[in-house]
Design a protein around this motif. Structure first.
Motif, PDB file in Angstrom:
ATOM      1  N   GLY A  56     -16.315 -17.455 -47.265  1.00 52.27           N
ATOM      2  CA  GLY A  56     -16.967 -16.170 -47.392  1.00 52.27           C
ATOM      3  C   GLY A  56     -17.074 -15.460 -46.066  1.00 52.27           C
ATOM      4  O   GLY A  56     -17.254 -14.249 -46.002  1.00 52.27           O
ATOM      5  N   ALA A  57     -16.987 -16.189 -44.967  1.00 48.34           N
ATOM      6  CA  ALA A  57     -16.988 -15.556 -43.654  1.00 48.34           C
ATOM      7  C   ALA A  57     -15.729 -14.724 -43.484  1.00 48.34           C
ATOM      8  O   ALA A  57     -15.726 -13.702 -42.815  1.00 48.34           O
ATOM      9  N   GLN A  58     -14.644 -15.163 -44.101  1.00 48.62           N
ATOM     10  CA  GLN A  58     -13.405 -14.388 -44.138  1.00 48.62           C
ATOM     11  C   GLN A  58     -13.096 -14.154 -45.611  1.00 48.62           C
ATOM     12  O   GLN A  58     -12.695 -15.074 -46.312  1.00 48.62           O
ATOM     13  N   ASP A  59     -13.312 -12.954 -46.077  1.00 47.81           N
ATOM     14  CA  ASP A  59     -13.132 -12.709 -47.506  1.00 47.81           C
ATOM     15  C   ASP A  59     -12.009 -11.729 -47.805  1.00 47.81           C
ATOM     16  O   ASP A  59     -11.878 -11.249 -48.906  1.00 47.81           O
ATOM     17  N   SER A  60     -11.220 -11.397 -46.801  1.00 50.90           N
ATOM     18  CA  SER A  60     -10.099 -10.505 -47.044  1.00 50.90           C
ATOM     19  C   SER A  60      -9.032 -10.791 -46.008  1.00 50.90           C
ATOM     20  O   SER A  60      -9.253 -11.489 -45.034  1.00 50.90           O
ATOM     21  N   GLY A  61      -7.859 -10.234 -46.211  1.00 51.09           N
ATOM     22  CA  GLY A  61      -6.776 -10.420 -45.250  1.00 51.09           C
ATOM     23  C   GLY A  61      -5.898 -11.592 -45.594  1.00 51.09           C
ATOM     24  O   GLY A  61      -6.264 -12.494 -46.342  1.00 51.09           O
ATOM     25  N   GLU A  62      -4.696 -11.581 -45.047  1.00 51.03           N
ATOM     26  CA  GLU A  62      -3.734 -12.644 -45.284  1.00 51.03           C
ATOM     27  C   GLU A  62      -4.112 -13.887 -44.479  1.00 51.03           C
ATOM     28  O   GLU A  62      -4.791 -13.812 -43.459  1.00 51.03           O
ATOM     29  N   ILE A  63      -3.634 -15.033 -44.950  1.00 52.54           N
ATOM     30  CA  ILE A  63      -3.771 -16.276 -44.200  1.00 52.54           C
ATOM     31  C   ILE A  63      -2.485 -16.471 -43.420  1.00 52.54           C
ATOM     32  O   ILE A  63      -1.416 -16.683 -43.994  1.00 52.54           O
ATOM     33  N   PHE A  64      -2.577 -16.408 -42.098  1.00 47.04           N
ATOM     34  CA  PHE A  64      -1.405 -16.538 -41.249  1.00 47.04           C
ATOM     35  C   PHE A  64      -1.296 -17.957 -40.714  1.00 47.04           C
ATOM     36  O   PHE A  64      -2.307 -18.608 -40.411  1.00 47.04           O
ATOM     37  N   VAL A  65      -0.060 -18.446 -40.584  1.00 51.47           N
ATOM     38  CA  VAL A  65       0.196 -19.778 -40.054  1.00 51.47           C
ATOM     39  C   VAL A  65       1.353 -19.700 -39.073  1.00 51.47           C
ATOM     40  O   VAL A  65       2.092 -18.708 -39.023  1.00 51.47           O
ATOM     41  N   THR A  66       1.504 -20.768 -38.295  1.00 53.32           N
ATOM     42  CA  THR A  66       2.642 -20.890 -37.383  1.00 53.32           C
ATOM     43  C   THR A  66       3.372 -22.193 -37.637  1.00 53.32           C
ATOM     44  O   THR A  66       3.901 -22.818 -36.730  1.00 53.32           O
ATOM     45  N   ALA A  67       3.384 -22.636 -38.889  1.00 53.09           N
ATOM     46  CA  ALA A  67       4.006 -23.905 -39.239  1.00 53.09           C
ATOM     47  C   ALA A  67       5.463 -23.963 -38.815  1.00 53.09           C
ATOM     48  O   ALA A  67       5.975 -25.012 -38.436  1.00 53.09           O
ATOM     49  N   ARG A  68       6.160 -22.804 -38.873  1.00 47.88           N
ATOM     50  CA  ARG A  68       7.572 -22.768 -38.472  1.00 47.88           C
ATOM     51  C   ARG A  68       7.745 -22.073 -37.124  1.00 47.88           C
ATOM     52  O   ARG A  68       8.790 -21.516 -36.827  1.00 47.88           O
ATOM     53  N   ARG A  69       6.667 -22.162 -36.307  1.00 51.79           N
ATOM     54  CA  ARG A  69       6.696 -21.615 -34.959  1.00 51.79           C
ATOM     55  C   ARG A  69       6.930 -20.105 -34.937  1.00 51.79           C
ATOM     56  O   ARG A  69       7.548 -19.558 -34.043  1.00 51.79           O
ATOM     57  N   ARG A  70       6.454 -19.447 -35.976  1.00 52.46           N
ATOM     58  CA  ARG A  70       6.438 -17.995 -36.023  1.00 52.46           C
ATOM     59  C   ARG A  70       5.206 -17.597 -36.807  1.00 52.46           C
ATOM     60  O   ARG A  70       4.721 -18.355 -37.659  1.00 52.46           O
ATOM     61  N   SER A  71       4.654 -16.424 -36.538  1.00 54.78           N
ATOM     62  CA  SER A  71       3.474 -15.982 -37.255  1.00 54.78           C
ATOM     63  C   SER A  71       3.902 -15.355 -38.575  1.00 54.78           C
ATOM     64  O   SER A  71       4.619 -14.350 -38.602  1.00 54.78           O
ATOM     65  N   GLU A  72       3.481 -15.952 -39.689  1.00 50.78           N
ATOM     66  CA  GLU A  72       3.840 -15.467 -41.022  1.00 50.78           C
ATOM     67  C   GLU A  72       2.750 -15.893 -41.986  1.00 50.78           C
ATOM     68  O   GLU A  72       1.985 -16.820 -41.715  1.00 50.78           O
ATOM     69  N   THR A  73       2.671 -15.231 -43.112  1.00 50.60           N
ATOM     70  CA  THR A  73       1.640 -15.585 -44.074  1.00 50.60           C
ATOM     71  C   THR A  73       1.996 -16.902 -44.736  1.00 50.60           C
ATOM     72  O   THR A  73       3.164 -17.260 -44.897  1.00 50.60           O
ATOM     73  N   VAL A  74       0.964 -17.613 -45.147  1.00 48.70           N
ATOM     74  CA  VAL A  74       1.174 -18.923 -45.756  1.00 48.70           C
ATOM     75  C   VAL A  74       1.974 -18.799 -47.051  1.00 48.70           C
ATOM     76  O   VAL A  74       2.702 -19.709 -47.437  1.00 48.70           O
ATOM     77  N   GLN A  75       1.889 -17.643 -47.710  1.00 50.08           N
ATOM     78  CA  GLN A  75       2.612 -17.463 -48.969  1.00 50.08           C
ATOM     79  C   GLN A  75       4.108 -17.233 -48.737  1.00 50.08           C
ATOM     80  O   GLN A  75       4.898 -17.332 -49.668  1.00 50.08           O
ATOM     81  N   ASP A  76       4.496 -16.912 -47.515  1.00 57.95           N
ATOM     82  CA  ASP A  76       5.910 -16.705 -47.211  1.00 57.95           C
ATOM     83  C   ASP A  76       6.599 -17.966 -46.710  1.00 57.95           C
ATOM     84  O   ASP A  76       7.815 -17.960 -46.502  1.00 57.95           O
TER      85      ASP A  76
END
Length: 828
Positions: A56-76
């Motif tokens: 609830g502290a973050q209730d909007s916006g995309e979830i970004f990750v760097t799993a593949r060493r680039r900034s992208e949304t977790v859904q991508d």
């Protein structure tokens, strides 16, 4: 709180190139990692990092990750990945990997002490039981792109963490060190050119005190700094009636400092250093039960204890009482430094990460697990240094991305072990039919001093291409060429209480009895191998909110060397065929779908997987106390398969919920020469033409080994679940605008085996844990809330252990009882 990083004017590109050249020249001579890279460099405005399990502290916006060493949304990202944001880590009290497993049901964490810790994903990673320095982890732990080779790092507090990504499945073409089961990618909060800070204080029962603070801001137009500190203390959860002290306490301190130099849009350089230490009185166990073995009845626990008039303080482990009489300590220090430079060359992004890390381990244990002076000293202090160098170059266009890279790793481990027997050892360890069992001096003072050494080198070249032949379609092949070399030595010198060397040449009955308990051994071993692996992922994105993907990976886990001792032949010579362990060969299949709907308020991700491992590295333990602490062998074949689902729903800023579930079927497909469980151990080994006796029958003939094909892998539940919800209502308190909130986080795991070979005595029943929190969160970053963890006081064991000797004794590590407290936090 996330602050925008503003680039400042500075050095010219020529100056930038000069600095990078100097940094590269000072770096190690070999090269490292390469992965996909995005268009952004590290100093861009940091995206928000809400959790896949939101608070609830973050209730909007995309979830970004760097799993593949680039900034992208977790859904991508066409990978099964769980994301836990820093806000959720703080709010749920998940301040280390052990607690993180309650939020991610496919993650397994077991620890009898920091060194003997296992972190597995989908049931695989490292062998369940004692750690062997000569093998690799199957789950990589990375902090800000730096690989941590010792799993002890998982026991430390998270320090100023922005988010944690738990990637499931092989990641050999994504991460520097090859990992066959997955990776835990920890990203800390970075220095900012805007001033910001945060502070947090928590107090609770059991003397719990935790304080965390961080501050960040500019030092000049091109230089920014960040510093963070964390301290945790909690009294022990087990009462030692001998010392009248509580043991298994928490006593942690962590420090981290970072400097960011950004002279231009093209260059970013970060220098980071960290130090953490633990100094608890830890780690002890409690009596759980006694089971019958095939050892003669007068050599089993009940008879041996009665003969010495020994009574355990409680036969109910949940009374949390023990009487361990040897010193306990889990002194643990870890830290290091790293230099990360990123340069936009115009042809692509060039990244260099140079890192050094150390680990110092100073333990003391009670290896007989009783209040009798059988083993009066057991310790294996260890020192480790590791150096890594990563380089990666990535670039491309709209239809094709490429990456080229390399990785270099070097590790040095030095361990000094001591085990000493006490005056009760003769009666406990020597056959009562032998008159020497009545003479305490035979084993009193018997001491083994071990010197264990490992030098480990690994290097890799790899690349990955992302090709988009049609709208929405992406093909991603990746390859890896890996080299490993391990050189080890093991030297155990045994002396008796009279100062005499215990050798296999002696026929003295006292010496013969002594070496039946602690045997000398010396050998050197080396291992060298090349491996080629690859993977291929195809994904299709028909709409913005729907992604299908499928992956095949042919991976491996490096071979290893046994550095806890190996079996000996009849003359006492080490059997060197057991000194090396073959690499695991992995075939991994996975398919998944990621979807968002209800105007992106709901997210549902599904994954199905099957992983087959040939030459699975499995732990084998010897049945004689102290002779061998454990060694590795290869099981023919292991398979884990299952289905995972992650669902979250945020219908409004006033309410959110999440449910993550996993079904995991992990089995030995073929393991015909496995160590036997305690109920089939301890008797005379069967000879030619003889038939093993029935389990649990004292004095029966015991099989030399057991066929456990088709049985469950240890430590993994078939069913795992985590869930939570939070609601809030707007309110004002003392002139502060904000909201009252109430949240719940729960987890469940079904029964699992707590022994490498499943035993009727070591199944841990399934259990559910529920954590509650509620309080006031102000719009200005101030937060005050109370919390209750394990709210219903569930009794459960995290791990059961089978002490060596086949006496039938089973001991365990009970999980935390109900704890409660209050937290005050402010971010600005």
């Amino acid at each position: 709180m996330h602050s925008t990083v503003i680039r400042r004017p500075g050095a010219t590109p020529a100056h930038a190139l000069s600095f990078f050249s100097l940094a590269a020249a000072l770096a190690f001579p070999s090269a490292a990692l390469a992965q996909d890279a995005g268009d952004a460099i590290a100093a861009e405005p940091a995206p928000p990092s809400p959790s896949a399990a939101g608070t609830g502290a973050q209730d909007s916006g995309e979830i970004f990750v760097t799993a593949r060493r680039r900034s992208e949304t977790v859904q991508d990202v066409p990978i099964a990945v769980s994301v836990v944001g820093g806000e959720h880590i703080d709010s749920t009290g998940s301040f280390n990997v052990g607690r993180l497993q309650q939020l991610t049901p496919t993650l397994q964490f077991y620890s009898s002490n920091p060194r003997n810790t296992a972190v597995n994903i989908r049931g695989i990673g490292v062998p369940f039981g004692l750690t062997n320095d000569g093998i690799e982890q199957g789950v990589g732990i990375y902090v800000d792109d730096v690989y941590n080779s010792r799993v002890a790092s998982a026991t430390f507090d998270f320090l100023d963490v922005d988010r944690i990504e738990v990637l499931r499945g092989p990641q050999g073409t994504l991460y520097g060190k090859n990992t066959t089961a997955g990776a835990i990618n920890i990203t800390t909060r970075q220095p900012t050119f805007d001033f910001e800070g945060r502070a947090e204080v928590s107090v609770g029962n059991l003397g719990f005190r935790q304080a965390k603070a961080a501050i960040s801001g500019p030092l000049s137009e091109t230089l920014a700094a960040r510093f963070a500190v964390s301290s945790t203390h909690r009294n022990g959860t087990i009462r030692n009636v001998v010392t009248e002290r509580d043991i298994n306490e928490q006593d942690n301190l962590g420090l981290r400092g970072q400097l960011l130099w950004q002279p231009s849009d093209a260059l970013s350089v970060t220098l980071a250093g960290d130090y953490s230490e633990q100094d608890p009185e830890c780690c002890g166990t409690v009596y759980v039960r006694v089971g019958k073995t095939q050892r003669p009845l007068n050599r089993q626990y009940e008879a041996l204890a009665a003969a010495q008039g020994y009574v355990t303080p409680s036969r109910n482990g949940y009374d949390r009482l023990t009487d361990l009489d040897a010193s306990l300590n889990a002194g643990n220090k870890i830290g290091g430094a790293s230099l990360k430079a990123e340069l936009d060359t115009g042809l692509g992004k060039l990244t260099s990460i140079t890192a050094w890390r150390f680990w110092d381990w100073k333990p003391e244990n009670d290896r007989d697990f009783t209040g009798l002076p059988i083993t009066t000293l057991s310790q294996n202090p260890s020192q480790q240094d590791q150096w890594t160098q990563e380089l990666r170059l990535s670039g491309g266009g709209d239809s094709l991305d490429y990456v080229l890279g390399a990785f270099w790793f070097e590790q040095k481990v030095r361990t000094q072990g001591t085990q000493k027997q006490g005056p009760a050892a003769s009666a406990w360890l020597i056959n009562p039919s032998n008159p020497l069992s009545q003479d305490p001096s035979v084993l009193d003072g018997l001491t083994a001093e071990n010197d264990i050494r490992l030098d480990n080198t690994s290097a890799a070249l790899f690349g990955q291409v992302s090709f988009r032949p049609a709208p929405g379609v992406t093909l991603r092949p990746g390859v890896r060429l890996n080299y490993d070399r391990k050189d080890g030595s093991y030297d155990s010198v045994v002396t008796n209480g009279d100062g005499q060397l215990v050798t296999f040449a002696s026929t003295d009955p006292r010496i013969v009895a002594q070496r039946g308990v602690l045997a000398p051994q010396q050998f050197t071993v080396d291992y060298e191998d090349w491996n080629f692996s690859y993977d291929f992922t195809a994904s299709y994105e028909p709409t913005r909110d729907l992604l299908f993907y499928a992956t095949y990976a042919k991976s491996f886990k490096s071979g290893g060397v046994n550095l806890n001792g190996v079996p000996s032949d009849s003359s006492g010579a080490p059997i060197l065929a057991a000194a090396t362990v073959k690499p695991e060969s992995v075939d991994h299949f996975e398919a998944g779908v990621k979807a968002q709907f209800a105007d992106r308020k709901a997210t549902l991700n599904l994954a199905a997987f099957r992983t087959e491992i040939a030459n699975y590295q499995a732990l084998v333990t010897n049945g004689s106390l102290g002779v061998l602490r454990g060694y590795l062998a290869n099981a023919d074949k292991v398979r884990t398969q299952g289905i995972e689902a992650d669902f979250s729903f945020r219908p409004s800023k006033r309410f959110n919920l999440y449910v993550n579930g996993a079904y995991t079927d992990a089995k030995y497909r073929r393991f015909t020469d496995a160590p036997c469980p305690p109920e089939l151990s301890g008797g005379t080994t069967v000879g030619a033409g003889q038939t093993p006796g029935a389990p649990d029958v004292p004095g029966a003939l015991s099989p030399a080994n057991c066929d456990i094909s088709g049985q469950r892998l240890p430590g993994v539940s078939k069913w795992g679940l985590s869930y939570g919800a939070e609601g809030n209502v707007p309110a004002g308190v003392l002139g502060l605008d904000g909201a009252f909130f109430l949240g719940v986080d729960g987890s469940y795991r079904s029964r699992f085996s707590s022994n490498p070979s499943p035993s009727i005595y070591t199944w841990i029943d399934g259990y559910a844990l529920t954590n509650l929190r509620g309080g006031f969160r102000a719009d200005n970053g101030l937060e005050l809330y109370g919390w209750v963890r394990n709210a219903f006081g569930t009794d459960y064991y995290e791990q059961l252990q089978v002490p060596s000797g086949n006496t039938g004794l089973i001991v365990g590590n009970p999980g935390d009882p109900r704890t409660y407290g209050v937290t005050l936090r402010h971010a600005f």
